[in-house]
Design a protein around this motif. Structure first.
Motif, mmCIF file in Angstrom:
data_model
loop_
_atom_site.group_PDB
_atom_site.id
_atom_site.type_symbol
_atom_site.label_atom_id
_atom_site.label_comp_id
_atom_site.label_asym_id
_atom_site.label_seq_id
_atom_site.Cartn_x
_atom_site.Cartn_y
_atom_site.Cartn_z
ATOM 1 N N ALA A 98 3.264 -9.439 5.775
ATOM 2 C CA ALA A 98 3.074 -8.160 5.081
ATOM 3 C C ALA A 98 2.628 -7.068 6.049
ATOM 4 N N VAL A 99 1.777 -7.405 7.001
ATOM 5 C CA VAL A 99 1.300 -6.408 7.969
ATOM 6 C C VAL A 99 2.455 -5.871 8.802
ATOM 7 N N ILE A 100 3.276 -6.774 9.352
ATOM 8 C CA ILE A 100 4.401 -6.336 10.184
ATOM 9 C C ILE A 100 5.385 -5.484 9.373
ATOM 10 N N LYS A 101 5.634 -5.887 8.123
ATOM 11 C CA LYS A 101 6.561 -5.108 7.289
ATOM 12 C C LYS A 101 6.007 -3.709 6.999
ATOM 13 N N ILE A 102 4.690 -3.600 6.815
ATOM 14 C CA ILE A 102 4.089 -2.285 6.574
ATOM 15 C C ILE A 102 4.201 -1.409 7.820
ATOM 16 N N PHE A 103 3.948 -1.977 8.986
ATOM 17 C CA PHE A 103 4.095 -1.208 10.221
ATOM 18 C C PHE A 103 5.543 -0.732 10.394
ATOM 19 N N SER A 104 6.490 -1.542 9.992
ATOM 20 C CA SER A 104 7.903 -1.128 10.057
ATOM 21 C C SER A 104 8.170 0.040 9.129
ATOM 22 N N ILE A 105 7.582 -0.011 7.918
ATOM 23 C CA ILE A 105 7.744 1.103 6.965
ATOM 24 C C ILE A 105 7.135 2.372 7.541
ATOM 25 N N TRP A 106 5.960 2.260 8.127
ATOM 26 C CA TRP A 106 5.315 3.440 8.710
ATOM 27 C C TRP A 106 6.168 4.039 9.828
ATOM 28 N N LEU A 107 6.753 3.184 10.644
ATOM 29 C CA LEU A 107 7.543 3.674 11.763
ATOM 30 C C LEU A 107 8.885 4.234 11.298
ATOM 31 N N GLN A 163 2.602 11.778 10.175
ATOM 32 C CA GLN A 163 1.931 12.129 11.430
ATOM 33 C C GLN A 163 0.644 11.342 11.642
ATOM 34 N N ASP A 164 -0.197 11.277 10.630
ATOM 35 C CA ASP A 164 -1.477 10.592 10.786
ATOM 36 C C ASP A 164 -1.287 9.080 10.968
ATOM 37 N N LEU A 165 -0.382 8.497 10.162
ATOM 38 C CA LEU A 165 -0.160 7.057 10.240
ATOM 39 C C LEU A 165 0.460 6.668 11.578
ATOM 40 N N CYS A 166 1.443 7.430 12.033
ATOM 41 C CA CYS A 166 2.102 7.105 13.298
ATOM 42 C C CYS A 166 1.139 7.272 14.480
ATOM 43 N N LYS A 167 0.280 8.288 14.395
ATOM 44 C CA LYS A 167 -0.706 8.488 15.463
ATOM 45 C C LYS A 167 -1.663 7.301 15.514
ATOM 46 N N SER A 168 -2.025 6.803 14.336
ATOM 47 C CA SER A 168 -2.913 5.637 14.271
ATOM 48 C C SER A 168 -2.213 4.390 14.780
ATOM 49 N N ILE A 199 1.085 3.141 0.001
ATOM 50 C CA ILE A 199 0.538 4.371 -0.589
ATOM 51 C C ILE A 199 -0.411 5.079 0.376
ATOM 52 N N ALA A 200 -0.441 4.618 1.629
ATOM 53 C CA ALA A 200 -1.393 5.193 2.584
ATOM 54 C C ALA A 200 -1.163 6.684 2.805
ATOM 55 N N HIS A 201 0.099 7.123 2.708
ATOM 56 C CA HIS A 201 0.380 8.547 2.914
ATOM 57 C C HIS A 201 0.046 9.379 1.677
ATOM 58 N N ILE A 202 -0.269 8.712 0.574
ATOM 59 C CA ILE A 202 -0.607 9.431 -0.662
ATOM 60 C C ILE A 202 -2.115 9.575 -0.810
ATOM 61 N N ILE A 203 -2.830 8.507 -0.495
ATOM 62 C CA ILE A 203 -4.294 8.516 -0.659
ATOM 63 C C ILE A 203 -4.968 9.000 0.621
ATOM 64 N N ARG A 204 -6.190 9.340 0.533
ATOM 65 C CA ARG A 204 -7.000 9.706 1.703
ATOM 66 C C ARG A 204 -7.994 8.589 1.954
ATOM 67 N N GLN A 205 -7.728 7.822 2.967
ATOM 68 C CA GLN A 205 -8.562 6.675 3.266
ATOM 69 C C GLN A 205 -9.246 6.897 4.608
ATOM 70 N N THR A 207 1.412 -0.574 -6.992
ATOM 71 C CA THR A 207 2.198 -0.001 -5.900
ATOM 72 C C THR A 207 3.433 0.706 -6.441
ATOM 73 N N GLN A 208 4.148 0.033 -7.316
ATOM 74 C CA GLN A 208 5.357 0.590 -7.922
ATOM 75 C C GLN A 208 5.040 1.869 -8.698
ATOM 76 N N LEU A 209 3.949 1.830 -9.438
ATOM 77 C CA LEU A 209 3.550 2.973 -10.265
ATOM 78 C C LEU A 209 3.167 4.173 -9.402
ATOM 79 N N THR A 210 2.385 3.935 -8.359
ATOM 80 C CA THR A 210 1.898 5.036 -7.524
ATOM 81 C C THR A 210 3.039 5.699 -6.757
ATOM 82 N N LEU A 211 3.964 4.905 -6.273
ATOM 83 C CA LEU A 211 5.106 5.496 -5.573
ATOM 84 C C LEU A 211 5.983 6.306 -6.528
#
Length: 816
Positions: free
Chosen positions: A605-614, A619-624, A576-582, A529-533
């Protein structure tokens, strides 16, 4: 002091003064003294005595009775000194005859009280508490207490002796003492303006000289305990004592050197070295006294390696340290690192690390013959080298030499680099994880040094070897990953770093994701994660990542049997969801985990990730996420894990911030500001309707009534911010955002607390009315208090003391 305590304190004093009513728990006396000390810091001692005459009566009764319990008597001595720490309090107690009675121990020394170390310690601490002004200083000297304190400095009780030493150091360092001592002739002093004046306190001269003579006698006594305590006193007072006292002390210190030579195990070594360090920070060094630097250099060459390295670190940090001495100290610190290479390969010539070391290596080799001492010294050298090279810039050849030596240590520990004739100590380093960890930490920090680029290839090679080794210790593996990351960030433009990043790491990580040890899998995920960011904009890395198949491995790890690994996999994919195409909808997958995972780590971890996305919208992540936001808030709010609920409230806070920011309300979730005049009623109402649609207010009010205090406090803080926004926007919000309290999960409790209504009453209130009715400020104040604030209050302490005086030893009250 509140009225309850004012009422209870006389009762407590009466109980303590009564020898027939023993206190079962002595610790409550220390807590009582701490509370009274806080009070004297708020009001002068005389005011406290005037407001509470029971304190004067208590001190008088106890000090004159001679029959009190030792712990109570010691407490009274400390309290008397504390109340006499102000001049007004001192005068009051002296007029009452309490100070002379309490500290004039000759009156009660014949009793068994003085034989108790607690009382002797209380006597010392009482004088220490008092020693805040010249009246107390004069009281101490005039009554001949110096002789008693010097006797207690050699007391059989270490606590008493240590307290006496501190008191003596305080006397010698007392501000303005030099102005009171004769300098030009008997009975004469020189004041701060350089004018001659009569000395009306010759007792100071006699008392100080008594201390000096005692120290001189102790240093030449041959008694190690006496010498050690005097050295401790010198180290504590040398920096601030009068000049002629400092010179006398220093001469005595130098005289003890003969007793130390050739005896590294001597207990006097450490206090002697501490005295040397203190002397180097006084005018003794700046005045050109050659004995300090000479002594330090001698000690560096004769001490055993572990003591010498610790001493050398202090030498290097000295102000105005002679360059030759600093160079010698650096050589001492780096010596063990160079020794590894020499002992591993006897044919190797001394490197730059050793060329400045002119002391015999035999002394070090003898210490290196045992693995435990060898490992300790080598680890100390590694950590010290990293600190010093970062703090004190060195020549590039020295830095490179250190880097190569660290690499050599890592190779030796792995068993890949040593000669057939290597010493036994070096061979014992093979597989030594303690040395590996220290060496990797040092390697990680050396990336900040310049001049090491020519050796980057060798560095990445040894790191790759550690990362590929299936038997690597998990902690060493994690440190190797951190070292790799640090060096990749520093040397990203070098070909060696590029090859390591794009060709070596991703296949290695994919393999490590399947390691049988969960610590290895977890560390690999965090590193990935650290490396990819860090390298998200590097085209070659992104190309290697897309072809590596590593994302599929991450998806598999979402179902790992270990909850820590699942949480790290969620964090990795989410960040890294905004970097990769999943192709798979990650928000839906994460929502399933939030609803079904049995461990709190993954749900957090799930709630913290949703906070990061928000918070950092894509655009794609927020729409999802938008499709599931209400469900996420509801699940998080109902979770049994209080940390999940906290993170859910943080998610709600971000949503509030972004929603109201869109209507022009404020730019920070913690600060409410007056809106611009052009803000329309419809915009504000729409913002609150949007929050209501996502059931955000259900989350906040449920949190406010939560049984976990951190959750309730967080919800209360957010509601207070919302209340502030509503207060300044009252005219721009209609009343359509309303609640049926009977139909809400939290509503019936709210009816009871805020509206005095029966639980089965149906009641509709709007958000403005509800927030106005709630006394959020009072709730926040209550929630900010410690959960045990009642038990820890002074009133509770006084009540416990009273209760304990009626309690048998079999049922002792615990005074917090």
């Amino acid at each position: 002091m509140d009225s309850d305590c004012t009422e209870l304190l006389p009762q407590v004093c009466a109980v303590l003064a009564d020898p027939n009513r023993a206190i079962a728990d002595d610790t409550c006396l220390e807590k009582l003294l701490d509370w009274l000390a806080d009070l004297t810091g708020q009001v002068p001692g005389i005011s406290l005595l005037e407001l509470n005459p029971c304190l004067t009566a208590f001190l008088s009764d106890v000090c004159r009775s001679g029959s009190a319990e030792p712990s109570v008597f010691a407490f009274s001595l400390k309290l008397a000194g504390l109340l006499a720490s102000s001049e007004q309090g001192f005068i009051h107690l002296q007029q009452q005859g309490i100070l002379t009675c309490a500290f004039g121990y000759q009156e009660w020394a014949g009793s068994s009280l003085w034989q108790d170390a607690t009382v002797r310690s209380g006597w010392i601490h009482g004088l220490w508490n008092m020693l805040q002004h010249w009246k107390a200083m004069h009281f101490l000297f005039e009554n001949g207490f110096i002789k008693v304190i010097l006797h207690l400095q050699l007391d059989r009780s270490l606590f008493v002796a240590s307290a006496a030493n501190r008191l003596l150091a305080g006397i010698l360092s007392f501000p303005g003492l030099s102005d009171r001592l004769p300098l030009t002739g008997e009975g004469t002093t020189i004041d701060q303006r350089g004018e001659r004046k009569d000395c009306d306190l010759p007792v100071y001269t006699d008392g100080i000289m008594e201390i000096v003579q005692h120290v001189e006698d102790s240093l030449t006594s041959g008694n190690p305990m006496h010498i050690q305590r005097s050295l401790n006193l010198i180290a504590s007072s040398l920096a601030k004592c009068p000049a002629h006292v400092r010179d006398t002390f220093w001469q005595g210190t130098v005289g003890t050197l003969e007793a130390l030579k050739g005896n590294d195990g001597n207990s006097l070594i450490q206090p002697f070295l501490e005295t040397l360090h203190v002397a180097s920070r006084t005018p003794l060094l700046s005045s050109g006294n050659p004995s300090i630097a000479t002594l330090m250099e001698d000690m560096l060459c004769t001490l055993n390696p572990k003591v010498a390295i610790t001493f050398a670190k202090g030498v290097i940090h000295m102000e105005s340290c002679p360059q030759s001495l600093k160079k010698k100290a650096l050589a001492v610190i780096l010596q063990p690192l160079g020794q590894v290479g020499m002992l591993a390969d006897p044919k190797q010539e001394p490197s730059g690390l050793l060329k400045d070391c002119d002391f015999p290596h035999a002394a070090w080799e003898e210490d290196f013959s045992q693995k435990s001492s060898y490992v300790s010294v080598l680890c100390l050298s590694l950590t010290s080298a990293a600190e010093l090279l970062l703090e004190f810039p060195c020549e590039e050849d020295c830095v490179c030499s250190v880097l190569l030596s660290v690499i050599a240590v890592l190779k030796v520990c792995e068993g890949s680099s040593f000669s057939s004739s290597a010493g036994r100590a070096v061979r014992k380093l093979i597989g030594c994880t303690r040395v590996q960890k220290c060496a990797l930490d040092t390697l990680s920090s050396l990336n900040k040094c310049s001049g090491v680029n020519p050796h980057v290839g060798e560095l990445f090679s040894v790191l790759l070897s550690y990362l590929e080794n299936p038997d690597s210790d998990p902690t060493a593996f994690k440190k190797a990953l951190q070292a790799a990351f640090n060096w990749l960030c520093t040397c990203s433009q070098s070909s060696a770093a590029g090859s390591f990043l794009t060709q070596d790491l991703l296949p290695l990580l994919k393999k490590r994701f399947c390691d049988v040890r969960w610590e290895i899998r977890d560390s690999s995920l965090e590193f990935f994660t650290q490396l990819t960011l860090q390298f998200k904009d590097d085209a070659s890395y992104r190309g290697s990542l897309s072809n590596s198949g590593i994302i599929d491995s991450l998806m598999v790890l979402l179902t790992d049997p270990e909850s820590y690994v699942r949480a790290s996999a969620i964090s990795a994919l989410g960040q890294i969801a905004h970097i990769i195409r999943q192709e798979e909808d990650l928000s839906a997958r994460f929502l399933d985990i939030l609803a079904q995972d049995t461990e709190g780590f993954a749900r957090r971890a799930v709630i913290k990730i949703f906070s990061i996305w928000l918070k950092h919208p894509n655009q794609d992540l927020c729409k999802s996420l938008e499709k599931h936001l209400s469900t996420v808030l509801q699940l998080g709010s109902n979770d049994l894990d209080w940390e999940v609920k906290i993170h859910t409230l943080e998610l709600a806070q971000i949503l509030i911030h972004q929603t109201l920011e869109g209507s022009g309300q404020f730019s920070c979730p913690y600060v409410s500001v007056i809106p611009a005049p052009h803000v329309k009623r419809a915009e504000m109402t729409a913002a609150f309707h949007n929050l209501h649609h996502h059931k955000l207010f259900d989350v906040l009010f449920s949190g406010l009534l939560d049984c976990d205090r951190p959750v309730a406090r967080k919800a209360c803080t957010i509601l207070l911010n919302l209340k502030g926004v509503l207060t300044v926007n009252m005219d721009t919000l209609d009343n359509t955002v309303a609640f049926n309290l009977q139909g809400c999960r939290w509503g019936q409790e709210m009816l009871k607390q805020c509206f005095n209504a029966a639980s089965d009453s149906a009641m509709h209130v709007n958000i403005v009315e509800l927030l106005s009715t709630l006394d959020l400020e009072d709730m926040k104040q209550a929630l900010d208090q410690r959960s045990d604030h009642l038990e820890n209050s002074p009133r509770s302490l006084l009540q416990d003391i009273l209760a304990s005086s009626h309690t048998s030893e079999d049922n002792i009250v615990d005074c917090y």
